[in-house]
Write an enzyme that holds these catalytic residues in place. Structure first.
Site, mmCIF file in Angstrom:
data_model
loop_
_atom_site.group_PDB
_atom_site.id
_atom_site.type_symbol
_atom_site.label_atom_id
_atom_site.label_comp_id
_atom_site.label_asym_id
_atom_site.label_seq_id
_atom_site.Cartn_x
_atom_site.Cartn_y
_atom_site.Cartn_z
ATOM 1 N N TYR A 73 6.996 30.404 -5.674
ATOM 2 C CA TYR A 73 7.120 29.166 -4.900
ATOM 3 C C TYR A 73 7.659 29.454 -3.502
ATOM 4 C CZ TYR A 73 9.138 24.705 -3.384
ATOM 5 O OH TYR A 73 9.477 23.600 -2.653
ATOM 6 N N LYS A 77 5.709 29.054 0.165
ATOM 7 C CA LYS A 77 6.259 28.210 1.224
ATOM 8 C C LYS A 77 6.391 29.001 2.521
ATOM 9 C CE LYS A 77 6.932 24.048 -0.415
ATOM 10 N NZ LYS A 77 6.216 22.892 0.180
#
Length: 252
Positions: A73, A77
């Protein structure tokens, strides 16, 4: 799967930026142009937070390194940020096709209608149902920088509307955070106070991928957006519990 879901972070960023540039080229100086894209990133891009010599958390600053993500994740990002920066640079001389970007590295958001897998929600649900609390780790080895959802919305709205300084290259990064590290034991105690009850705690091993702590410096957000968080942890938790125990949350 989890990897596919996180890769979507990068793909969606590219798609939004591409559409914005196409709209701008089509409409020129028309009011339908898209002058700004605000990219919702994450404080997790900093990875493990630094510590002082005596073991106190240090705030992550916008210029700090982001080369050691601790999860897919966080990696996607950060990839989204780099793709946005490249997009701005590539289209800087594209006239009407250009779009400016403000990256908002958002830390741990809490409040009504929040994600049910987050710690605050788990604790509130367990406390209001009379269940035992589940805590990962000893309560002192992890901490988070909590920011109330209304303050996040305020920051993102300001990011959409603010005029960038003349010295800007059309790409800026800000931290959206409560600007205070809150240890797990403290958030449990604060949730108990907000709920007006307490419970026994079952301690489980630390979960893989959980960073030790997040703590954001908001200097750039204050300077660029004239923004600081207005809601204290205790007020935000009180509002969250009030919503959770209201009829509006029955189907949540």
């Amino acid at each position: 799967d989890a990897v596919g879901a996180t890769v979507a972070n990068a793909l969606s960023a590219v798609n939004v930026l591409s559409v914005a540039s196409r709209v701008n080229r089509a409409h020129g100086a028309d009011i339908a142009r898209v002058p700004r894209v605000v990219l919702a990133s994450s404080g997790s891009v900093y990875g493990e937070a630094s510590m002082t010599a005596d073991g106190a958390p240090m705030a992550s600053r916008v210029g700090d390194g982001t080369d050691h993500p601790t999860s897919t994740y966080a990696a996607t990002k950060r990839s989204s940020e780099l793709l946005a920066k490249a997009h701005v640079a590539i289209h800087a001389s594209a006239g009407a096709g250009g779009v400016s970007v403000i990256v908002a590295r958002i830390f741990t958001v809490f409040g009504p209608r929040g994600r049910p897998d987050m710690a605050v929600w788990r604790f509130i649900k367990q406390l209001t149902s009379g269940a035992r609390l589940t805590r990962f780790g000893d309560g002192q080895s992890t901490w988070r920088d909590y920011v109330y959802v209304d303050d996040v919305v305020d920051a993102l709205t300001r990011a959409l509307m603010v005029d960038l300084p003349e010295s800007s290259d059309g790409f800026e990064i800000v931290n959206i955070a409560g600007a205070r590290p809150v240890f797990l034991s403290e958030i449990i105690a604060a949730c108990e106070e907000a709920c007006g009850t307490s419970s026994a705690v079952d301690e489980l091993p630390q979960r893989p991928g959980d960073v030790g702590g997040t703590y954001g410096d908001i200097t750039e957000a204050t300077a660029l957006l004239d923004w600081t968080p207005k809601t204290t942890l205790h007020d935000g938790l009180r509002r969250t519990v009030a919503w959770w125990t209201s009829p509006e949350a029955d189907e949540y």
